[in-house]
Design an enzyme around this catalytic site. Sequence first.
Site, PDB file in Angstrom:
ATOM      1  N   SER B  36       0.589  -1.233  -0.108  1.00  0.00           N
ATOM      2  CA  SER B  36       0.355   0.223  -0.305  1.00  0.00           C
ATOM      3  C   SER B  36       0.714   1.157   0.259  1.00  0.00           C
ATOM      4  O   SER B  36       2.427   0.870   0.666  1.00  0.00           O
ATOM      5  CB  SER B  36      -0.981  -0.010   1.442  1.00  0.00           C
ATOM      6  OG  SER B  36      -1.709   0.973   1.522  1.00  0.00           O
ATOM      7  N   ASP B  39       3.866   2.608   3.013  1.00  0.00           N
ATOM      8  CA  ASP B  39       4.402   1.747   3.134  1.00  0.00           C
ATOM      9  C   ASP B  39       5.616   1.473   3.170  1.00  0.00           C
ATOM     10  O   ASP B  39       6.191   1.095   3.752  1.00  0.00           O
ATOM     11  CB  ASP B  39       4.047   0.268   2.964  1.00  0.00           C
ATOM     12  CG  ASP B  39       2.558   0.060   3.212  1.00  0.00           C
ATOM     13  OD1 ASP B  39       2.330   1.043   4.052  1.00  0.00           O
ATOM     14  OD2 ASP B  39       1.918  -0.748   3.037  1.00  0.00           O
ATOM     15  N   GLY B  40       6.579   1.919   2.185  1.00  0.00           N
ATOM     16  CA  GLY B  40       8.039   2.905   2.579  1.00  0.00           C
ATOM     17  C   GLY B  40       8.978   1.917   1.583  1.00  0.00           C
ATOM     18  O   GLY B  40       9.504   1.616   1.901  1.00  0.00           O
ATOM     19  N   PRO B 116       3.906   1.363  -7.646  1.00  0.00           N
ATOM     20  CA  PRO B 116       3.397   2.546  -7.009  1.00  0.00           C
ATOM     21  C   PRO B 116       2.385   1.661  -5.947  1.00  0.00           C
ATOM     22  O   PRO B 116       1.345   0.595  -6.645  1.00  0.00           O
ATOM     23  CB  PRO B 116       2.432   3.238  -8.229  1.00  0.00           C
ATOM     24  CG  PRO B 116       2.864   2.672  -9.088  1.00  0.00           C
ATOM     25  CD  PRO B 116       3.549   1.270  -9.423  1.00  0.00           C
ATOM     26  N   LYS B 477     -40.482  -3.318 -58.302  1.00  0.00           N
ATOM     27  CA  LYS B 477     -39.612  -4.563 -57.260  1.00  0.00           C
ATOM     28  C   LYS B 477     -38.351  -5.750 -57.769  1.00  0.00           C
ATOM     29  O   LYS B 477     -37.204  -6.043 -57.309  1.00  0.00           O
ATOM     30  CB  LYS B 477     -40.583  -4.065 -55.794  1.00  0.00           C
ATOM     31  CG  LYS B 477     -40.929  -2.643 -55.415  1.00  0.00           C
ATOM     32  CD  LYS B 477     -41.194  -2.997 -53.932  1.00  0.00           C
ATOM     33  CE  LYS B 477     -43.247  -3.573 -54.827  1.00  0.00           C
ATOM     34  NZ  LYS B 477     -43.885  -3.561 -55.055  1.00  0.00           N
ATOM     35  N   SER B 545     -45.237  -2.932 -48.782  1.00  0.00           N
ATOM     36  CA  SER B 545     -44.888  -2.178 -47.670  1.00  0.00           C
ATOM     37  C   SER B 545     -45.753  -1.042 -47.378  1.00  0.00           C
ATOM     38  O   SER B 545     -44.572  -0.651 -47.268  1.00  0.00           O
ATOM     39  CB  SER B 545     -43.521  -2.691 -46.816  1.00  0.00           C
ATOM     40  OG  SER B 545     -42.748  -2.593 -48.053  1.00  0.00           O
TER      41      SER B 545
END
Lengths: 301, 637
Positions: B36, B39-40, B116, B477, B545
Amino acid sequence: MKQGISHLRRLEAESMYVMREVASSFANPVMLYSIGKDSSVMLHLALKAFYPSKPPFPLMHVDTTWKFRDMIAFRDETAARLGLKLLVHVNEDGVKRGINPFDSGSALHTQVMKTESLKQALDKYGFDAAFGGARRDEEKSRAKERIFSFRSATHAWDPKNQRPELWRAYNTRINKGESIRVFPLSNWTELDVWQYIMAENIPIVPLYFAKKRPIVERDGTLIMVDDDRMKLKNGEKVEERLVRFRTLGCYPLTGAIESEADTIEAIVAEMFTARTSERQGRLIDSDEKASMEKKKKEGYF
Amino acid sequence: MSAPAMTEADAAIPSLKAFLAAQEKKSLLRFLTCGSVDDGKSTLIGRLLYDSKLLFDDHLAALKRDSKQHGTTGGDIDFALLVDGLEAEREQGITIDVAYRFFATDKRKFIVADTPGHEQYTRNMATGASNSELAVVLVDARKGVLTQTRRHTYIASLLGIRHVVMVVNKMDLAGFSQEVFDRISTEFSEFASHLGFQSRVAIPISARFGDNVITRSDNTPWYHGPTLLGFLETVDVETSLADTPLRLPVQWVNRPNLDFRGYAGTIVGGRVRPGDRVAVAKSGRTTTVERLVTMDGDLEEATAGDAVTMTLRDEIDISRGDVLCAADSRPDVSDQFAAHLLWMAEEELLPGRQYILKLSTSTVPAQVTALKHKVDVNTLEQLAAKTLHLNEIGMVNVSLAQPLAFDSYRENRDMGGFVLIDRFTNATVGAGMIEFGLRRATNVHWQALDVNKDARAALKHQKPVVLWFTGLSGSGKSTIANLVERTLHAEGRHTYMLDGDNVRHGLNRDLGFTDADRVENIRRVAETARLFVDAGLIVLVSFISPFRSERRMARELMGEGEFIEVFVDTPLEVCVARDPKGLYAKARAGAIRNFTGIDSPYEPPENAELVVRTEDADPARNATAILSYLKANGYIV
């Protein structure tokens, strides 16, 4: 690896992998050749990666017109000996403006004759990938850089938003105008480079070896008087001193070290007792805090 | 004691060659520090570099200067500033991106990735972990095991790290208490014991003051284990990749002249010698290794890690992305696999969206077809999920546009690790680790997923689509649709025509011509067209249609780009004049009711993809225009 390959062979293979990925993935790559020891190693690795073919990309030198004369001679001899295409780019606009490291200061000189010049050259030829010989152990912001480092269409580096780079699955995808800077020597240390030069017998510029040279001491730095463009200041005098260079650049900006090391073996031995880093001899890095990162964001290699 | 490299070097200068030979034989350990934020981690690396006398004087001077300016240690040397190389990092006192540092002792060389701790930069932690063999997980003695400790430990295990060192840092702030150390190690063990690590150790340290980092601390007499560096120098992390089956992903085909064809790549598994039988994974073709070519002469043998150029006895088709493998032990070849996926982008994962997948030297379009679950990093519980957000990890099925050769990530990192790339931004958005390949026989979902519309269409080399011809009776058509279908058929396309003749006489023979029946008629035709599109066909529908809403309903049944409305725009007078079937005459005479154009309305399309006029063009030209549209829009190639 226990029964596997040695440390140097592992580094060598990693670099060759990177170079082959570039050759396969980009339309128009180039190798930035700065003539120094790292470039010599990088070029040697390229010869190996593509043997028996020649490297499928040209070399390019961004010439500030202030390099040591020995460097230019070595550059031309190397390209001729290997039969490689060499492009040399000079920022003619900078030359016309009379930019030089003595009067303009190292920061402006570097900005105009190196950074701007490099961008001009990359745009002129439309290179989509450019190899550089930088190593992560050189400097703090270099330690943060990816092997495949993305650059925007304006050549800018965004260090806070780099592409994750897992395994060897390098993301080589870019849009038009964007480019990738590629650093095949990322994981090499200065010592690795020297050991490799020794093991592979790689030719390097003679300036790395100790020799009596004409030296002026200026602000605590040993500057070699390489030509008559260097004007002496009051109280300065030229002395013959036994020196060599750990790193090479523009001669007015590159400090020599006093040394008797005139063979590779002696140089490596000296490395083990060195108490300063190689970049200390570079005047341009200490101009301002975080200066390398700043230059890199602007497009410097 | 604290300057191993130096003392050895001093003694070794007279016999430099021997010394360098020893250097050459040193093994290399790549590890990362994680855990985390605060934490160093960076401080610990700074301490390792400092105590092993690997800092140059100018670096040290800069460090002392920086510590006064940015330091968080009240003027003492702040080791974190050695590794936090970015300006933003030093200003904020945090680590944003992974930094790589190099050091060596007389026993080993080390490359350490300082990663990181902030959750938002987890992808950078994963970057560092992907090339590491060991993880040093830091825990603050005062805070204990945190979510981020668990997340990093889990990601490290997922990325194949088999050795973990948990260091409890800042022991100086916890009174060097054995109880604190024991409590934290127990808590960590409970979590980490499920993660498949081969070795797990816990070490109490103070990075700031150096306790148990390189030298054993007098403050922890109760601790009898190794110091951190002592452990790193001796831990055995060997995975003998050289003993696994041969894998050589081809990177680049080397053709300097007509007489030489070599395959350049790095061996990622196994070993190979001239004379060995090898196979090309995807095609299954086998051949024999002829030479292993290098600039320094041919090799007698090459092993995992070597970058080689291989020539083969037979001329077979091999290109970048192919994997040369042991003929008797081949990788999986499939276009589907199950994998763990770490999501690394702000924009969430979209199952079904197409991404670019890069695995080894292959790059193919891919999509996540199923998100089976995501993982709660605290409890390792599997949760149902519809998407993955930044830094989330899930188990997914991935479908590829074409088959790839791969192994499970557990067997081989290079053959089983992949990244996903966004098609538009080119950002690397996901990192995946293959668990296993999916095949028809072993996965129920496979068939449903695999033999789908796209698969059927791909087989036919066309994009399925409905060409919906609408217009008045007698407008032309069917004539035009017939011509279009005939040309498509001649070109080898797979088509089907739906018109009044073959529908009204069968499927729809129960329907009349009321408005309600007309709607139902169109609904059935549209549904049928949809099935044919699903079958991969180019469907030509020729129906009057007349109502916009029904045509819209038909359009909405199809997928994006699968409905092309073709308005055959012939004026009523012209149709009446043509009257090919004598229907207008009958309608006018009242013999037919609800005839479109006479006593039933026709609503012309407002946004038809194509409008064709028949008054001054012959049907062949109308058909050609439609075919050009299909080509221009990629329906047919």
